[in-house]
Design a protein around this motif. Structure first.
Motif, PDB file in Angstrom:
ATOM      1  N   ARG A  14      40.750  68.569  32.715  1.00  0.00           N
ATOM      2  CA  ARG A  14      39.796  68.590  33.827  1.00  0.00           C
ATOM      3  C   ARG A  14      39.630  67.158  34.315  1.00  0.00           C
ATOM      4  O   ARG A  14      39.326  66.261  33.526  1.00  0.00           O
ATOM      5  CB  ARG A  14      38.464  69.149  33.382  1.00  0.00           C
ATOM      6  N   LYS A  15      39.838  66.962  35.575  1.00  0.00           N
ATOM      7  CA  LYS A  15      39.668  65.626  36.152  1.00  0.00           C
ATOM      8  C   LYS A  15      39.381  65.741  37.646  1.00  0.00           C
ATOM      9  O   LYS A  15      39.479  66.832  38.218  1.00  0.00           O
ATOM     10  CB  LYS A  15      40.897  64.754  35.898  1.00  0.00           C
ATOM     11  N   ASP A  16      39.022  64.646  38.256  1.00  0.00           N
ATOM     12  CA  ASP A  16      38.728  64.619  39.685  1.00  0.00           C
ATOM     13  C   ASP A  16      39.884  65.251  40.450  1.00  0.00           C
ATOM     14  O   ASP A  16      41.053  65.032  40.129  1.00  0.00           O
ATOM     15  CB  ASP A  16      38.526  63.153  40.125  1.00  0.00           C
ATOM     16  N   GLU A  17      39.567  66.017  41.478  1.00  0.00           N
ATOM     17  CA  GLU A  17      40.614  66.731  42.236  1.00  0.00           C
ATOM     18  C   GLU A  17      41.642  65.788  42.863  1.00  0.00           C
ATOM     19  O   GLU A  17      42.785  66.174  43.081  1.00  0.00           O
ATOM     20  CB  GLU A  17      39.999  67.615  43.322  1.00  0.00           C
ATOM     21  N   LYS A  18      41.247  64.548  43.130  1.00  0.00           N
ATOM     22  CA  LYS A  18      42.198  63.589  43.704  1.00  0.00           C
ATOM     23  C   LYS A  18      43.195  63.090  42.666  1.00  0.00           C
ATOM     24  O   LYS A  18      44.161  62.419  43.003  1.00  0.00           O
ATOM     25  CB  LYS A  18      41.436  62.415  44.318  1.00  0.00           C
ATOM     26  N   GLU A  20      44.565  65.334  40.405  1.00  0.00           N
ATOM     27  CA  GLU A  20      45.353  66.481  39.954  1.00  0.00           C
ATOM     28  C   GLU A  20      46.835  66.208  40.174  1.00  0.00           C
ATOM     29  O   GLU A  20      47.240  65.718  41.224  1.00  0.00           O
ATOM     30  CB  GLU A  20      44.922  67.744  40.689  1.00  0.00           C
ATOM     31  N   LYS A  69      46.609  61.161  47.432  1.00  0.00           N
ATOM     32  CA  LYS A  69      45.308  61.443  48.045  1.00  0.00           C
ATOM     33  C   LYS A  69      44.493  60.159  48.109  1.00  0.00           C
ATOM     34  O   LYS A  69      44.262  59.510  47.084  1.00  0.00           O
ATOM     35  CB  LYS A  69      44.564  62.498  47.241  1.00  0.00           C
TER      36      LYS A  69
END
Length: 92
Positions: A14-18, A20, A69
């Protein structure tokens, strides 16, 4: 920019969507003679580096530039894989 050695990897489900799809590696900064200096840090890998490789890394604002991103929360990024180092010994 600084030189470092890849000494490990980070697995984060789990990590920041930027972040991924971004590989995280642990790198250890090196002195000019190749000996370790400073504490190991987590860096994003933008070049496909692997365990034990010597890499070029950048810190700060520039670290997020290689990522797809914009605005990713990144402090350190690997931006190159070093083939050889020729330290200047001061002689001419």
């Amino acid at each position: 920019m600084f030189i470092a050695r890849v000494v490990g990897k980070v697995v984060a489900t789990r990590k920041d969507e930027k972040l991924e799809g971004v590989k995280l590696l642990i790198i250890e900064p090196l002195k000019r003679d190749g000996t370790p200096c400073g504490k190991p840090v987590v860096a994003v890998d933008s070049v496909g580096a692997g365990a034990g490789e010597i890499v070029q890394a950048v810190k700060g604002r520039e670290a997020s530039l290689p990522l797809p991103k914009a605005g990713a929360p990144v402090d350190v990024a690997i931006v190159g894989i070093v083939d050889r180092v020729f330290p200047d010994d001061g002689r001419r």
